[in-house]
Structure formats: C-alpha cells, structure tokens
Enzyme design. Structure first.
Site, PDB file in Angstrom:
ATOM      1  CG  ASP A  72      80.547  79.701 100.829  1.00  0.00           C
ATOM      2  OD1 ASP A  72      79.416  79.591 101.328  1.00  0.00           O
ATOM      3  OD2 ASP A  72      81.416  78.814 100.900  1.00  0.00           O
ATOM      4  CG  HIS A 168      78.562  78.169 105.597  1.00  0.00           C
ATOM      5  ND1 HIS A 168      79.487  77.623 104.722  1.00  0.00           N
ATOM      6  CD2 HIS A 168      78.919  79.471 105.748  1.00  0.00           C
ATOM      7  CE1 HIS A 168      80.357  78.559 104.367  1.00  0.00           C
ATOM      8  NE2 HIS A 168      80.037  79.685 104.986  1.00  0.00           N
ATOM      9  CB  CYS A 255      80.060  74.207  99.210  1.00  0.00           C
ATOM     10  SG  CYS A 255      79.576  73.454 100.725  1.00  0.00           S
TER      11      CYS A 255
HETATM   12  C1  CIR Z   1      85.538  77.303 104.017  1.00  0.00           C
HETATM   13  O1  CIR Z   1      85.868  77.095 105.185  1.00  0.00           O
HETATM   14  O2  CIR Z   1      85.152  78.399 103.639  1.00  0.00           O
HETATM   15  C2  CIR Z   1      85.635  76.182 103.016  1.00  0.00           C
HETATM   16  N1  CIR Z   1      86.715  75.320 103.384  1.00  0.00           N
HETATM   17  C3  CIR Z   1      84.346  75.401 102.931  1.00  0.00           C
HETATM   18  C4  CIR Z   1      83.210  76.193 102.397  1.00  0.00           C
HETATM   19  C5  CIR Z   1      81.957  75.395 102.317  1.00  0.00           C
HETATM   20  N2  CIR Z   1      80.916  76.177 101.729  1.00  0.00           N
HETATM   21  C6  CIR Z   1      79.633  76.038 102.012  1.00  0.00           C
HETATM   22  O3  CIR Z   1      79.268  75.298 102.920  1.00  0.00           O
HETATM   23  N3  CIR Z   1      78.775  76.791 101.341  1.00  0.00           N
END
Ligand code: CIR
Length: 264
Positions: A72, A168, A255
């Site tokens: 991210d 996402h 992620c």
């Molecule tokens: C969030 O809510 O930001 C994290 N718990 C999970 C992020 C997952 N990232 C992704 O799908 N690229």
C-alpha cells in the site's frame, strides 16, 4: 508480448510487528497470532526468493501495526516508483518509511503530496495499462495525482471501481499473466476487465482472488481448493501460502510485497 507486469528481479517485504494485533480490520474475526503470521511470512519470502529474485526484507515497524502490508505504500514500475499517500490515517507514515529504500533502488522516485489519497492495493498494473479502483482509501484526487506522476513514463491509467464493502481493488483480483486476470464474479460483473481473459474464483472462495503472479509461480492463499484446481487446469504453477492471520486484517498475497524490476 512483453512480460514486465509479472517478471520481477526484486521484491520488498517487511517483517510483521508485535503490534499487528492492533491492525485495521473491517470485521473482527479474532486476534492475529504473531508467531503463526511470522511462519507464513517466512514461507512467502522463501517462495519469492526461490524464483531467483532479490528479496529485500525490511525490519518490523512497531509504530505502524499494518506496516507488514507494504504494497500500500508505493507503486513500483520499471522506470520509477511513486510513493503513495494512504487513506487510512494510521498508515500515512508508512509511505515515508518506504521512500529511502526506493530511492536507493531507483533513479526516479516521485511522491503523492495530496490532498488526495491512494493506496497500492487499489492498483493493478497489466501489460497495457494501470487500473486503479476508487475505494474508501483511494479517491479521485489521489488517482489524478498518480496519473500525472506516471504519465512521464508513458503509462495510461484507467479509473475503475472497487466494489462497495471491499477494502481494495486487488482484494478481488490479481494478474495471472499478460492477458489473464483472476477475479471474483462480483468484480468482473462491473465490466472492468473487458478485453482480458478472466478466470473466476470459485463460489464461496472470493478470498482467493488476492493472489500474485511472481515470475514462474502464482502464490495463492491456502484453503481454496476449487480455485486452485481451476488455476492448475489453466496451466499455472501454484504455491499455496498460509494466510489465516493476515486474512483477519483483510490482507492477502499482494499486500505483503512490492514487486518490481528497477532500471537505474
Ligand atoms: C488495512 O486495512 O489497511 C490493512 N489491515 C490491510 C491492508 C491490505 N493491503 C492490501 O490489500 N494491499
């Protein structure tokens, strides 16, 4: 056809921190077990490395509970990287933490300054374009700033929508090769993959959609046998990785890494 959207020389990962227990989640399905997450993470890193890539493992950042989800924080292309501006306030500082590592690898690193927000999980790079899903984390201003940033390297950006209630865009899809996408039926129904070959996740296995193609293998979260079978039948080489603990925080295969082949 080129294969730069799934052949990579490098990946960046970050070790999960003990604070992962306070990570963001849409629905509380239990506290993630750090030791088990570390085991899954080690398996993930070893699988990336076994394809011949250099994997840069960054140390845990306890101040940021979600920092294991490095995807991210940046968009990594061949020509340069774009440092994101996460829409989750608790994650904003993670992007700045990633920037020095990217600057050491790339000649060109640009930063999303805001006020818009954008997270890497909403971005799918294919051979022909960059798809960005507008979501609760990624807004129109963030997409517009990212579009201007990548125009310098000749990339076309197409804005699409992340389904309501889905974290996402890539929670529901992944790239399998230059023309093939794995997607949930609900996302494919939006029409955003017109012109691509789409393989659907099996009914009830929507969480299998967050996979990654990395060099010759597809990393798939384990526990989705019918989707795994469909992918094997389609000729893909699979590695199933435990994802039970990241799944409690809405995280999947994409992620956990930034994947790229920088040209300096
Ligand atoms: C969030 O809510 O930001 C994290 N718990 C999970 C992020 C997952 N990232 C992704 O799908 N690229």
């Amino acid at each position: 056809m080129s294969d730069r959207s799934y052949r990579f020389t490098h990946a960046i990962t970050r070790a999960p921190a003990a604070s992962i227990t306070s990570g963001l989640r849409a629905v509380d399905t239990g506290t993630p077990d750090l030791a088990l997450m570390q085991q899954h993470h080690a398996d993930y890193v070893a699988t990336l490395r076994a394809t011949g890539a250099t994997v840069i493992e960054l140390p845990a950042l306890p101040a940021y509970p979600d920092s294991v989800f490095v995807e991210d924080t940046a968009l990594c292309l061949q020509e340069g990287a774009v440092v994101m501006r996460p829409g989750a306030p608790t994650r904003l500082g993670e992007a700045a933490e990633m920037a020095p590592t990217l600057r050491a690898l790339y000649a060109e690193v640009v930063t999303i300054d805001g006020p818009g927000t954008i997270e890497g999980g909403d971005i799918l790079t294919t051979e022909r374009e960059i798809l960005v899903g507008r979501s609760a984390r990624t807004d129109a201003a963030g997409i517009a700033e990212m579009t201007r940033a990548v125009a310098r390297w000749g990339y076309a950006v197409r804005e699409v929508f992340t389904p309501p209630g889905v974290l996402h865009f890539k929670t529901d899809c992944s790239l399998l090769d230059g023309e093939t996408i794995l997607a949930t039926k609900r996302l494919d129904a939006s029409g955003c993959f017109k012109g691509y070959r789409v393989i659907h996740t099996a009914e009830g296995e929507e969480a299998a959609a967050n996979a990654i193609r990395f060099n010759d293998v597809v990393l798939l979260p384990s526990g989705f046998p019918r989707t795994a079978e469909a992918l094997s039948r389609a000729g893909f080489t699979l590695r199933e990785i435990g994802n039970s603990e990241c799944a409690k925080l809405d995280g999947g295969m994409s992620c956990l890494s930034l994947r790229f082949s920088p040209t300096r």
